[in-house]
Design an enzyme around this catalytic site. Structure first.
Site, short mmCIF file in Angstrom:
data_model
loop_
_atom_site.label_atom_id
_atom_site.label_comp_id
_atom_site.label_asym_id
_atom_site.label_seq_id
_atom_site.Cartn_x
_atom_site.Cartn_y
_atom_site.Cartn_z
N LYS A 1 85.31 39.47 110.12
CA LYS A 1 85.81 40.85 110.02
C LYS A 1 87.13 40.76 109.27
O LYS A 1 88.13 40.30 109.80
CB LYS A 1 86.00 41.48 111.40
N TYR B 1 87.56 37.52 113.73
CA TYR B 1 88.30 38.76 113.49
C TYR B 1 89.66 38.36 112.93
O TYR B 1 90.54 37.91 113.67
CB TYR B 1 88.44 39.54 114.79
#
Length: 308
Positions: A168, A140
């Site tokens: 992400k 992330y």
């Protein structure tokens, strides 16, 4: 640097909320019913215990209880990932090992919380997590919120970890999607991670969208993804323009409260959060009410797109 052919993460993955009772305890039944409804409405995966899931507001044992409860309701219908947001690398390793034992399908790993890591430290953190178990890992990357950007050069280091399979991408710079594709081809699955640039991200080749506002309007989110996947961008933009005012709520500091309040308006959950997050001031609630009412008044008939 080969892609793990066994992992097929794509589509719309809502980062779901953790539902609480009025006394602040976890409402497991509402959390499970919310997840079940999202799957029935067509989402392609579920992510628990992300930022929207108030990961850092849950006790050690509560996180494990949420994983077990949601795993039972998902029941293998879609991939189930958990956020990993711990204050130390050792705590992250312990949590990931527990998630693997519980039977979660994958991890969305954040850098260490509280302490703002350097890129070198973040890379070490991700490496240790990846090496401690066999679950597939999504990085992330959100430098705006967490203060560290794992660059293309950093990702070249992490590409050596076979079970780091996805990213992400939440820098808010859509150029990064192209840079990742240029540097790595299909080595990493790329998810757009910012709601109000999701369509642009999909158009540039992201294979999925991790979303907060999908919790409120899942069918519209899935329709945007499906239309973009088919290259039907003009049709996707019609829904996108309708949705964008609400999607903006995902990019402000009170995003968790905003999304939970919108869920409550939609009859999909409760606005209750754990302090220090507090209920929104009345003027902010009034703004969200206006956005929600306008969306409902102008809601698009999705049947005209023939997506079934």
């Amino acid at each position: 640097m080969r892609k793990n052919k066994m992992i097929d993460w794509q589509g719309v993955y809502p980062a779901v909320t953790t539902q609480f009772n009025d006394d602040g305890s976890i409402n497991f039944e509402t959390t499970k019913s919310m997840v079940d409804a999202l799957i029935n409405e067509g989402v392609h995966g579920i992510i628990v215990l992300g930022t929207v899931g108030e990961n850092c507001s849950l006790r050690f044992e509560e996180k494990r209880e949420v994983l077990k409860a949601v795993k039972d309701v998902v029941a293998g219908r879609v991939p189930l990932l958990t956020g990993v947001a711990e204050t130390t690398t050792q705590f992250a390793v312990e949590f990931c090992q527990d998630a693997e034992k519980i039977g979660i399908d994958g991890l969305m790993v954040l850098p260490g919380m509280v302490y703002r890591s350097t890129e070198r430290e973040a890379i070490y953190h991700y490496q240790q997590v990846a090496r401690c178990m066999s679950l597939p890992v999504m990085i992330y990357n959100n430098p705006i919120t967490y203060g560290v950007d794992v660059s293309i050069e950093g990702m070249k280091v992490l590409a050596n970890e076979e079970n780091i399979v996805a990213i992400k991408e939440a820098t808010t710079d859509t150029r990064r999607i192209t840079e990742l594709q240029t540097a790595f081809a299909d080595r990493f699955i790329i998810f757009g991670g910012v709601d109000d640039i999701a369509l642009e991200s999909l158009m540039l080749g992201a294979t999925g969208w991790i979303s907060g506002l999908t919790n409120v309007f899942p069918k519209e989110s899935v329709a945007i993804y499906e239309l973009a996947r088919q290259g039907r961008y003009e049709e996707a933009k019609e829904i996108w323009r309708w949705f964008l005012p609400l999607l903006r709520l995902d990019t402000i500091p009170t995003l968790v409260q905003c999304i939970k309040y919108a869920e409550q308006l939609a009859g999909r959950g409760s606005e209750v959060t754990r302090a220090p997050r507090l209920s929104l001031p009345e003027e902010q609630k009034a703004m969200i009410n206006r956005l929600y009412d306008d969306a409902m008044s102008n809601r698009i008939d999705l049947s005209k797109f023939n997506l079934d």
